[in-house]
Design a protein around this motif. Structure first.
Motif, PDB file in Angstrom:
ATOM      1  N   SER A  36       0.831  -1.191  -0.073  1.00 26.43           N
ATOM      2  CA  SER A  36      -0.048   0.412   0.054  1.00 26.43           C
ATOM      3  C   SER A  36       0.913   0.985  -0.376  1.00 26.43           C
ATOM      4  N   GLU A  37       0.185   2.268  -0.546  1.00 25.05           N
ATOM      5  CA  GLU A  37       0.890   3.554  -0.244  1.00 25.05           C
ATOM      6  C   GLU A  37       1.516   4.148   0.953  1.00 25.05           C
ATOM      7  N   ARG A  38       0.665   3.400   2.064  1.00 30.31           N
ATOM      8  CA  ARG A  38       0.589   4.029   3.331  1.00 30.31           C
ATOM      9  C   ARG A  38       1.863   3.279   3.447  1.00 30.31           C
ATOM     10  N   GLN A  39       2.849   1.788   3.268  1.00 32.18           N
ATOM     11  CA  GLN A  39       3.582   1.238   3.649  1.00 32.18           C
ATOM     12  C   GLN A  39       4.485   1.788   3.299  1.00 32.18           C
ATOM     13  N   ASP A  80       4.822   5.048   2.167  1.00 26.29           N
ATOM     14  CA  ASP A  80       5.082   6.185   2.850  1.00 26.29           C
ATOM     15  C   ASP A  80       6.024   5.579   4.695  1.00 26.29           C
ATOM     16  N   ALA A  81       5.850   5.293   5.516  1.00 25.34           N
ATOM     17  CA  ALA A  81       5.788   4.838   6.439  1.00 25.34           C
ATOM     18  C   ALA A  81       8.019   4.280   6.008  1.00 25.34           C
TER      19      ALA A  81
END
Length: 273
Positions: free
Chosen positions: A4-7, A9-10
């Motif tokens: 995911s984009e969240r991963q 981004d992290a």
């Protein structure tokens, strides 16, 4: 579950705040960020099948043939285990890697597993090109005499040679010191995967590590990298995109229906009048 984009981004948030240091040789660079491996597999469609609240990570390929296990609480020296189940036409195989193997080096294997198989006639080629010394038994040794690569011969128990890689403290050349990390690839690991691991291991370009990242040994050389933190993040993102595209191309090729033969037009005999 896809990456995911969240991963991403992290990953970016963590590395954007670190000053990268070029660290070499690779076998002493330390483990680095495990997401070099797991992000690549997730982008290729591998699913996480382990308990999300556990420290252990287990990922499986979309066809369930391959499994990667990362267990930082392992009671053995192998924190990474990669398995392939047998098929009607291919043997199963097993490989394991120690705690301090660099994630980028292990990613050489997993990236090659995702991409279409390419011919690799001689896995030793990259080792020889890097100038590693070969002894009379055929084993290869790094310039600092700390990393050793051996392809053990056939035996009554194994029908093909298996790969054994060890990094040991070389404070005494006559008596090797404690083992720092190891890798083992059994006799059925395909040559192109073994070659990918050896190529990533002996690559003379440095790996990027943060100022306070753990290295495998105090002998690792660390110099301020010309790369900016954002460049490290961008390189990771670009690699993930390439792996995602490669995996999709391979799946399309595997699921494409066979092309039927072109119809032939029968020649009708001429009608006599």
């Amino acid at each position: 579950m896809p990456l995911s984009e969240r991963q991403l981004d992290a990953f970016a948030d963590q590395h954007a705040g670190q000053i990268p240091f070029d660290t070499s040789p690779r076998h002493l660079a330390g483990p680095g960020d495990a997401r070099h491996v797991t992000h690549g597999l997730a982008a290729a469609g591998w699913a996480t099948v382990s308990d999300p609240l556990s420290a252990e990570i287990v990922m499986a390929s979309h066809d369930h043939r391959y499994r990667l296990q990362f267990d930082p609480q392992s009671a053995t020296s192998a924190w990474w285990r990669l398995r392939a189940a047998p098929t009607d036409s291919e043997h199963g195989w097993y490989a394991e890697f120690g705690e301090l193997v660099p994630a980028e080096v292990l990613a050489g294997v997993t990236d090659a597993l995702i991409a279409p198989a390419s011919p690799q006639p001689d896995p030793w080629q990259s080792v020889t090109s890097a100038g590693w010394r070969r002894d009379e038994a055929g084993a290869a040794h790094s310039q600092d005499a700390m990393c050793h690569i051996e392809r053990r011969p056939r035996s009554e128990f194994h029908d093909r040679p298996s790969w054994h890689i060890e990094v040991r403290d070389a404070h005494d050349t006559q008596y090797p010191g404690p083992r720092i990390w190891h890798a083992y690839l059994d006799e059925h690991v395909p040559d192109h995967l073994a070659g990918a691991f050896l190529g990533a291991l002996t690559d003379q370009s440095p790996l990027q590590r943060g100022m306070f990242d753990r290295t495998a040994h105090y002998g690792a050389v660390r110099e301020r990298s010309p790369m900016r933190p954002q460049q490290v993040v961008d390189a990771h993102t670009a690699r993930v995109k390439v792996l995602r595209a490669q995996a999709r191309a391979v799946r399309r090729q595997q699921t494409a229906p066979a092309t039927p033969p072109a119809p032939t037009t029968a020649v009708q005999p001429a009608v006599r009048r």
